[in-house]
Design an enzyme around this catalytic site. Structure first.
Site, PDB file in Angstrom:
ATOM      1  N   GLN A 122     -46.654  27.940 -83.207  1.00  0.00           N
ATOM      2  CA  GLN A 122     -45.405  27.356 -82.697  1.00  0.00           C
ATOM      3  C   GLN A 122     -45.690  25.674 -82.454  1.00  0.00           C
ATOM      4  O   GLN A 122     -44.991  24.941 -82.474  1.00  0.00           O
ATOM      5  CB  GLN A 122     -45.006  27.730 -81.347  1.00  0.00           C
ATOM      6  CG  GLN A 122     -44.298  29.112 -81.369  1.00  0.00           C
ATOM      7  CD  GLN A 122     -44.393  30.092 -80.183  1.00  0.00           C
ATOM      8  OE1 GLN A 122     -43.430  30.035 -79.568  1.00  0.00           O
ATOM      9  NE2 GLN A 122     -45.489  30.505 -79.660  1.00  0.00           N
ATOM     10  N   THR A 142     -43.434  17.803 -75.815  1.00  0.00           N
ATOM     11  CA  THR A 142     -43.864  18.948 -75.559  1.00  0.00           C
ATOM     12  C   THR A 142     -43.088  19.851 -76.110  1.00  0.00           C
ATOM     13  O   THR A 142     -41.724  19.807 -76.338  1.00  0.00           O
ATOM     14  CB  THR A 142     -43.902  19.470 -73.837  1.00  0.00           C
ATOM     15  OG1 THR A 142     -43.829  20.917 -73.843  1.00  0.00           O
ATOM     16  CG2 THR A 142     -42.654  18.850 -73.460  1.00  0.00           C
ATOM     17  N   ILE A 143     -43.570  20.930 -76.776  1.00  0.00           N
ATOM     18  CA  ILE A 143     -42.799  22.008 -77.528  1.00  0.00           C
ATOM     19  C   ILE A 143     -41.774  22.762 -76.543  1.00  0.00           C
ATOM     20  O   ILE A 143     -40.654  23.170 -76.826  1.00  0.00           O
ATOM     21  CB  ILE A 143     -43.618  22.933 -78.309  1.00  0.00           C
ATOM     22  CG1 ILE A 143     -44.571  23.923 -77.406  1.00  0.00           C
ATOM     23  CG2 ILE A 143     -44.449  22.180 -79.551  1.00  0.00           C
ATOM     24  CD1 ILE A 143     -44.898  24.991 -78.330  1.00  0.00           C
ATOM     25  N   ASP A 144     -42.514  22.734 -75.368  1.00  0.00           N
ATOM     26  CA  ASP A 144     -41.525  23.581 -74.514  1.00  0.00           C
ATOM     27  C   ASP A 144     -40.400  22.942 -73.966  1.00  0.00           C
ATOM     28  O   ASP A 144     -39.425  23.787 -73.304  1.00  0.00           O
ATOM     29  CB  ASP A 144     -42.584  23.784 -73.100  1.00  0.00           C
ATOM     30  CG  ASP A 144     -43.635  24.628 -73.206  1.00  0.00           C
ATOM     31  OD1 ASP A 144     -43.860  25.148 -74.466  1.00  0.00           O
ATOM     32  OD2 ASP A 144     -44.561  24.928 -72.357  1.00  0.00           O
ATOM     33  N   ARG A 161     -43.502  47.519 -81.437  1.00  0.00           N
ATOM     34  CA  ARG A 161     -44.772  46.950 -81.794  1.00  0.00           C
ATOM     35  C   ARG A 161     -44.700  45.099 -81.395  1.00  0.00           C
ATOM     36  O   ARG A 161     -43.518  44.940 -81.047  1.00  0.00           O
ATOM     37  CB  ARG A 161     -44.724  46.614 -83.446  1.00  0.00           C
ATOM     38  CG  ARG A 161     -45.150  47.917 -84.300  1.00  0.00           C
ATOM     39  CD  ARG A 161     -46.403  48.292 -83.961  1.00  0.00           C
ATOM     40  NE  ARG A 161     -46.832  49.509 -84.903  1.00  0.00           N
ATOM     41  CZ  ARG A 161     -46.664  50.603 -84.615  1.00  0.00           C
ATOM     42  NH1 ARG A 161     -46.250  51.064 -83.355  1.00  0.00           N
ATOM     43  NH2 ARG A 161     -46.893  51.540 -85.320  1.00  0.00           N
ATOM     44  N   ARG A 175     -43.930  27.960 -70.743  1.00  0.00           N
ATOM     45  CA  ARG A 175     -44.759  28.292 -69.488  1.00  0.00           C
ATOM     46  C   ARG A 175     -43.807  28.476 -68.350  1.00  0.00           C
ATOM     47  O   ARG A 175     -43.751  29.340 -67.685  1.00  0.00           O
ATOM     48  CB  ARG A 175     -45.709  27.142 -69.316  1.00  0.00           C
ATOM     49  CG  ARG A 175     -46.367  26.781 -68.040  1.00  0.00           C
ATOM     50  CD  ARG A 175     -47.435  26.095 -68.199  1.00  0.00           C
ATOM     51  NE  ARG A 175     -48.675  26.568 -68.831  1.00  0.00           N
ATOM     52  CZ  ARG A 175     -49.475  27.425 -68.174  1.00  0.00           C
ATOM     53  NH1 ARG A 175     -49.444  27.604 -66.697  1.00  0.00           N
ATOM     54  NH2 ARG A 175     -50.696  27.888 -68.780  1.00  0.00           N
TER      55      ARG A 175
HETATM   56  O1  F6P Z   1     -47.275  23.005 -72.999  1.00  0.00           O
HETATM   57  C1  F6P Z   1     -47.164  23.747 -74.293  1.00  0.00           C
HETATM   58  C2  F6P Z   1     -47.731  25.029 -74.342  1.00  0.00           C
HETATM   59  O2  F6P Z   1     -47.814  25.250 -75.686  1.00  0.00           O
HETATM   60  C3  F6P Z   1     -47.427  25.979 -73.267  1.00  0.00           C
HETATM   61  O3  F6P Z   1     -46.313  26.681 -73.655  1.00  0.00           O
HETATM   62  C4  F6P Z   1     -48.587  27.096 -73.488  1.00  0.00           C
HETATM   63  O4  F6P Z   1     -48.750  27.696 -72.149  1.00  0.00           O
HETATM   64  C5  F6P Z   1     -49.806  25.848 -73.405  1.00  0.00           C
HETATM   65  O5  F6P Z   1     -49.248  24.718 -74.139  1.00  0.00           O
HETATM   66  C6  F6P Z   1     -50.879  26.405 -74.061  1.00  0.00           C
HETATM   67  O6  F6P Z   1     -52.112  25.423 -74.083  1.00  0.00           O
HETATM   68  P1  F6P Z   1     -53.418  25.573 -74.741  1.00  0.00           P
HETATM   69  O7  F6P Z   1     -53.608  27.016 -75.525  1.00  0.00           O
HETATM   70  O8  F6P Z   1     -53.564  24.665 -75.865  1.00  0.00           O
HETATM   71  O9  F6P Z   1     -54.235  25.345 -73.536  1.00  0.00           O
END
Ligand code: F6P
Length: 362
Positions: A287, A141-143, A279, A187
């Protein structure tokens, strides 16, 4: 145990992350070394519910994919087989189709399944393992919010992208004497915002773990103005929320919240509460894309190799994890236990505060 394994499948689930292809390549290469047949499951668990063709992967399929973003197998963050959306009489109803996954895996004569995913995907993998599927997990996960591993692959690339955006925003912010708000992903955890904000020299960083007071943000921008620094960079994680407030997003038909909008809210309030022109930039899925950094390629490759060796040892129901400097394995149960948020007393938070970065609250 190694001699019992012949046919191993790989699946990628949830949101994509740079480095997925590097894991696929590493699992496959190590598997070829064991003499296994390797299969690619299309689009997460959907591919085991009869959607798409399960293909055998050979050397050619994995050639050149190490530096590629995305996943050659496809993915989805909608296909939970335990709670699968099906349209019936114009209405979406949810069914437990998990038995079909097991049946399909048996039809394909799979000896093991390597599942690469984040919390949601690994939870499904854990539940399938409890039903008897021979699963090994790889954290993605990037998170960077999975608790059982020091770091997930994809995070470093996302931080790179966000830092690059902050660097670019700096020059235009300074030229125009503006406050620039950058909304980044994150998130439940503010790792991307905090890491890129510190690396990019942001003035304000707002993360989900620290509910913020907008007054403090405005005061910081005005203080800078007074000191002749007539521009500010404000990095906001998508999951950040004001003290006593809620996360901002769009409620989806399945009840989940698609985050997005807190950056706009902060930008509007800073524009109203200061003399600055403001802005907003929402970095969004940029990302998640692009070539993985060398660090992510390395971590993804280590995870993939370790996952294949774990399959060979019969370590099912487990996930590979980084406990620096080693790759270890942990039960999937532990892996999906809880979200790894930023500890408020962590070195990263202390570093930000000592650098004079406003975090929106004491
Ligand atoms: O879990 C990674 C993530 O990038 C979260 O930070 C983000 O809320 C979510 O995925 C968005 O996912 P998608 O737009 O693909 O449903």
């Amino acid at each position: 145990m190694a001699e019992c394994i012949r046919r191993v499948a790989i699946s990628t689930g949830g949101g994509d992350a740079p480095g997925l292809n590097a894991v696929i390549r590493a699992v496959a290469r190590t598997g070829f070394g064991y003499g296994w047949d390797i299969f690619g499951i299309p689009d997460g668990f959907d591919g085991l519910l009869g959607k798409g063709r399960v293909e055998r992967l050979d050397q050619r399929d994995i050639r050149g994919i190490l530096p590629q973003g995305g996943t050659i197998l496809g993915t989805t963050n909608r296909g939970n087989p335990f709670h699968y959306p099906v349209e019936e009489n114009g209405q979406v109803v949810y069914h437990d189709l998990s038995d079909r996954v097991l049946t399909r895996a048996a039809e394909l004569r799979l000896d093991a399944l390597v599942v690469i995913g984040g919390d949601g995907t690994l939870r499904i993998a854990r539940d399938l393992a409890r039903k008897g599927l021979r699963v090994v997990g790889v954290p993605k996960t990037i998170d960077n919010d999975l608790s059982a591993t020091d770091v997930t692959f994809g995070f470093e690339t996302a931080v790179n992208t966000a830092t690059d955006a902050i660097d670019k925003l700096h020059t235009t912010a300074e030229s125009h004497h503006r406050a620039m708000v950058l909304e980044v992903m994150g998130r439940d955890a503010g790792w991307i915002a905090l890491a890129s904000g510190i690396a990019g020299g942001a003035d304000v960083i707002l993360i989900p773990e620290i509910p913020f007071d907008i007054e403090r943000v405005c005061r910081k921008v005005e203080d800078r103005d007074r000191r002749g620094r007539k521009f500010s960079i404000i990095v906001v994680a998508e999951g950040a929320k004001p003290a006593g407030g809620q996360s901002v997003g769009t409620r989806l038909p399945d009840g989940s919240l698609r985050l997005g909008g807190i950056g706009q809210q902060v930008a509007d309030q800073v524009a109203a509460g200061t003399n600055n022109e403001v802005r907003l930039t929402v970095l969004g899925h940029l990302q998640r894309g692009g070539a993985p950094t060398p660090g992510d390629r390395l971590l993804a490759s280590r995870y993939g190799v370790a996952a294949a060796h774990l399959v060979a040892r019969g370590g099912f129901g487990r996930m590979v994890a980084l406990r620096t400097p080693n790759i270890i394995s942990v039960p999937l149960d532990e892996a999906v236990g809880h979200t790894r948020t930023v500890p408020l007393d962590s070195d990263l938070v202390l570093t930000a505060r000592s650098l004079g970065i406003e975090l929106g609250a004491e």
